[in-house]
Motif scaffolding. Structure first.
Motif, short mmCIF file in Angstrom:
data_model
loop_
_atom_site.label_atom_id
_atom_site.label_comp_id
_atom_site.label_asym_id
_atom_site.label_seq_id
_atom_site.Cartn_x
_atom_site.Cartn_y
_atom_site.Cartn_z
N PHE A 23 3.12 1.34 -2.48
CA PHE A 23 3.52 2.09 -3.67
C PHE A 23 2.35 2.21 -4.63
N SER A 24 2.50 3.11 -5.57
CA SER A 24 1.52 3.21 -6.66
C SER A 24 1.76 2.08 -7.65
N GLU A 25 0.77 1.78 -8.44
CA GLU A 25 0.93 0.77 -9.49
C GLU A 25 1.28 1.42 -10.83
N LYS A 26 1.44 2.73 -10.84
CA LYS A 26 1.73 3.45 -12.07
C LYS A 26 3.07 4.15 -11.99
N LYS A 27 3.75 4.24 -13.13
CA LYS A 27 5.00 5.01 -13.20
C LYS A 27 4.71 6.46 -12.89
N TYR A 65 5.99 5.97 -9.81
CA TYR A 65 5.97 5.77 -8.36
C TYR A 65 5.72 4.32 -7.96
N ARG A 66 6.12 3.38 -8.84
CA ARG A 66 6.05 1.97 -8.49
C ARG A 66 7.27 1.61 -7.63
N TRP A 67 7.20 0.45 -7.00
CA TRP A 67 8.35 0.04 -6.18
C TRP A 67 9.59 -0.14 -7.04
#
Length: 316
Positions: free
Chosen positions: A136-140, A142-144
């Motif tokens: 997943f990405s670490e940014k909103k 698209y985070r888990w």
């Protein structure tokens, strides 16, 4: 338990006695209708031969589906072919094979992630589970955690095959936890891959259930759907920690399920057998009466209770 039950039935057919043996309150919670504050109704004539308490307008009660009646409600896949055909003809009841559910849900995830084959790779008649941890990405947004909180609805959900694939609704074949493809199954996999402590897992697994919704009119299918969601939670916790939820946690989950998987006439957005076509009702002196029949749902993040019909006001 009947000795006649096949091996498949033993694995996929959750007996209501199994639930009351865990905690007698659980089945009461799973039978609740949050709109009427009573219980869900049978909404089918299939059980009327058992007596007036099984009338389609009657509310389902614990004692009517436990004890010597514990084998009355069965998944569609283990019903006789005659019953399956009758329900298909009378109510267009057809369950989607797990492989089709998977392919459709993959399209949704492909769009969200921006890449393909996230959870599995579809084949002609099934799928191959991808074992590696999902990135997943670490940014909103698209985070888990954002994926877990995505609100998803299965309309006319039946036994909820799009929400959880405990078994293939067409064949009755049991599906191992690690290979399931439903919306909730995917969310719980993400939770298990990204949490380590039991406390954190419970928090996000609970949020997973709070984010999935489904409605169904037939009481027998609805209670099976609710049971499937409850047991999916139990099975995933056992796979992660080799233990099962305590009674307090199970009662909390059962309460959420009774809100989120609800009984509704999809044409009127109301409790079954209400005749008004209410999607586009106008404010008038009968507003309170109308509001009392429209099905209520809950947004767990905002803590707001609203009617399903309100989601479609002003052409939204």
């Amino acid at each position: 338990m009947n000795n006649d039950r096949t091996e498949i039935k033993k694995r996929i057919d959750i007996l209501e006695d199994d639930i009351t043996n865990i905690n007698p309150i659980l089945l009461k919670l799973l039978l609740k209708d949050k709109t009427t504050r009573g219980n869900i109704m049978w909404c089918t004539k299939d059980y009327e031969s058992y007596g007036p308490l099984y009338n389609e307008h009657a509310q389902m009660q614990v004692e009517l589906i436990t004890g010597r009646f514990s084998n009355i409600i069965q998944p569609r896949s283990v019903k006789s072919k005659v019953v399956q055909e009758q329900r298909a003809k009378k109510r267009a009841e057809v369950f989607t094979p797990a492989s089709v559910c998977n392919s459709q849900l993959n399209l949704v995830d492909d769009a969200w992630f921006g890449r393909n084959n996230i959870f599995n790779k579809a084949t002609d008649f099934g799928w191959i589970t991808i074992k590696r941890k999902i990135i997943f990405s670490e940014k909103k947004p698209y985070r888990w955690q954002d994926y877990v909180d995505l609100k998803r609805l299965e309309i006319t959900c039946g036994e909820a095959p799009y929400i959880t694939s405990r078994y293939d609704m067409q064949t009755g074949q049991f599906i191992p936890v690690q290979d399931r493809i439903g919306i909730l199954d995917r969310k719980l996999r993400v939770v298990s891959e990204n949490t380590s402590s039991k406390e954190e897992w419970i928090k996000w697994a609970t949020r997973s259930i709070e984010s999935i919704y489904g409605f169904e009119i037939h009481g027998d299918s609805l209670i099976i759907a609710r049971e499937n969601v409850l047991f999916t939670f139990i099975e995933n916790m056992y796979m992660k920690f080799k233990c099962t939820p305590d009674s307090k946690l199970l009662k909390k989950i059962a309460n959420i399920i009774s809100w989120n998987i609800w009984q509704m006439d999809g044409f009127t957005y109301s409790i079954p057998y209400e005749k008004k076509i209410q999607q586009y009702y106008q404010i008038n002196i009968f507003e309170d009466e109308i509001e009392n029949t429209l099905c209520k749902i809950k947004d767990w993040r905002s803590k707001v209770t609203l009617t399903y019909a309100e989601l479609f006001k002003d052409g939204d």
